[in-house]
Design a protein around this motif. Sequence first.
Motif, mmCIF file in Angstrom:
data_model
loop_
_atom_site.group_PDB
_atom_site.id
_atom_site.type_symbol
_atom_site.label_atom_id
_atom_site.label_comp_id
_atom_site.label_asym_id
_atom_site.label_seq_id
_atom_site.Cartn_x
_atom_site.Cartn_y
_atom_site.Cartn_z
ATOM 1 N N ASP A 15 6.448 6.572 3.545
ATOM 2 C CA ASP A 15 7.669 5.967 2.996
ATOM 3 C C ASP A 15 7.724 4.486 3.331
ATOM 4 O O ASP A 15 7.425 4.082 4.456
ATOM 5 N N GLY A 16 8.098 3.691 2.339
ATOM 6 C CA GLY A 16 8.237 2.253 2.544
ATOM 7 C C GLY A 16 6.950 1.472 2.380
ATOM 8 O O GLY A 16 6.966 0.253 2.458
ATOM 9 N N HIS A 17 5.837 2.137 2.170
ATOM 10 C CA HIS A 17 4.559 1.460 1.981
ATOM 11 C C HIS A 17 4.123 1.571 0.518
ATOM 12 O O HIS A 17 4.614 2.412 -0.218
ATOM 13 N N TRP A 18 3.192 0.728 0.129
ATOM 14 C CA TRP A 18 2.664 0.705 -1.224
ATOM 15 C C TRP A 18 1.408 1.569 -1.302
ATOM 16 O O TRP A 18 0.629 1.627 -0.345
ATOM 17 N N GLU A 19 1.200 2.186 -2.453
ATOM 18 C CA GLU A 19 -0.073 2.837 -2.744
ATOM 19 C C GLU A 19 -1.056 1.722 -3.083
ATOM 20 O O GLU A 19 -0.692 0.741 -3.728
ATOM 21 N N VAL A 20 -2.293 1.850 -2.670
ATOM 22 C CA VAL A 20 -3.337 0.889 -3.020
ATOM 23 C C VAL A 20 -4.382 1.668 -3.810
ATOM 24 O O VAL A 20 -4.945 2.648 -3.305
ATOM 25 N N ARG A 21 -4.599 1.246 -5.064
ATOM 26 C CA ARG A 21 -5.517 1.967 -5.959
ATOM 27 C C ARG A 21 -6.398 0.987 -6.707
ATOM 28 O O ARG A 21 -6.047 -0.174 -6.885
ATOM 29 N N PHE A 22 -7.533 1.485 -7.156
ATOM 30 C CA PHE A 22 -8.439 0.670 -7.967
ATOM 31 C C PHE A 22 -8.003 0.720 -9.425
ATOM 32 O O PHE A 22 -7.807 1.801 -9.977
ATOM 33 N N THR A 52 1.450 -2.821 3.135
ATOM 34 C CA THR A 52 2.746 -3.079 3.755
ATOM 35 C C THR A 52 3.516 -4.260 3.165
ATOM 36 O O THR A 52 4.741 -4.216 3.103
ATOM 37 N N GLU A 53 2.825 -5.331 2.790
ATOM 38 C CA GLU A 53 3.505 -6.527 2.268
ATOM 39 C C GLU A 53 2.602 -7.271 1.281
ATOM 40 O O GLU A 53 2.126 -8.371 1.556
ATOM 41 N N PRO A 54 2.381 -6.673 0.094
ATOM 42 C CA PRO A 54 1.442 -7.286 -0.851
ATOM 43 C C PRO A 54 1.952 -8.577 -1.490
ATOM 44 O O PRO A 54 1.169 -9.350 -2.006
ATOM 45 N N ALA A 55 3.263 -8.812 -1.443
ATOM 46 C CA ALA A 55 3.851 -10.029 -2.015
ATOM 47 C C ALA A 55 4.758 -10.683 -0.968
ATOM 48 O O ALA A 55 5.973 -10.575 -1.034
ATOM 49 N N CYS A 95 -5.190 -8.343 -6.914
ATOM 50 C CA CYS A 95 -4.467 -7.115 -7.247
ATOM 51 C C CYS A 95 -3.230 -7.403 -8.088
ATOM 52 O O CYS A 95 -2.634 -8.470 -7.998
ATOM 53 N N LEU A 96 -2.903 -6.420 -8.914
ATOM 54 C CA LEU A 96 -1.685 -6.435 -9.709
ATOM 55 C C LEU A 96 -0.648 -5.602 -8.978
ATOM 56 O O LEU A 96 -0.958 -4.506 -8.512
ATOM 57 N N ARG A 101 6.583 1.096 -9.303
ATOM 58 C CA ARG A 101 5.887 2.263 -8.746
ATOM 59 C C ARG A 101 5.360 2.018 -7.337
ATOM 60 O O ARG A 101 4.658 2.862 -6.788
ATOM 61 N N ALA A 102 5.656 0.850 -6.781
ATOM 62 C CA ALA A 102 5.158 0.471 -5.448
ATOM 63 C C ALA A 102 3.667 0.741 -5.337
ATOM 64 O O ALA A 102 3.188 1.350 -4.389
ATOM 65 N N THR A 103 2.935 0.249 -6.354
ATOM 66 C CA THR A 103 1.490 0.442 -6.400
ATOM 67 C C THR A 103 0.801 -0.902 -6.538
ATOM 68 O O THR A 103 1.174 -1.728 -7.369
ATOM 69 N N CYS A 104 -0.201 -1.108 -5.708
ATOM 70 C CA CYS A 104 -1.022 -2.304 -5.712
ATOM 71 C C CYS A 104 -2.347 -1.926 -6.372
ATOM 72 O O CYS A 104 -3.117 -1.144 -5.815
ATOM 73 N N TRP A 105 -2.599 -2.440 -7.588
ATOM 74 C CA TRP A 105 -3.816 -2.113 -8.344
ATOM 75 C C TRP A 105 -4.881 -3.173 -8.088
ATOM 76 O O TRP A 105 -4.711 -4.324 -8.483
#
Length: 120
Positions: A15-22, A52-55, A95-96, A101-105
């Motif tokens: 909870d509170g974190h972003w998913e990191v995906r390709f 945790t803090e992509p932006a 990354c995008l 969706r709290a997802t870092c692509w």
Amino acid sequence: MSAGRGDRVAPPAPDGHWEVRFADAAASAKGWENLARQARENTFRAWTVMRTEPAPAAETPRHHRLKGSLAHGTHRGRTCRQWQIEVTGAGRVRCLLDTSRATCWITFAGTGHPRATDRS
């Protein structure tokens, strides 16, 4: 390229974190593995930042939003802001960020500086 026998398993985001995906398994996953072999600790730190803090509110020269034509990208029909993390002197991860969706692509990961960012 989907995950298979012998591949690493990524933990689900708490909870509170972003998913990191390709975004593109063929290019990003291979580049990520090369980057991890070259700079294991720095690659882990980049993954932690994306999780945790992509932006961040305060950009740095090593972690910043891209500009110009690279400021945004599209993934699965969604337009997202694009960020870059400098992992090594030449190694980068782009990354995008899909905020809804709290997802870092991850759109690029590699040991060499991507030429496209030289133009922005």
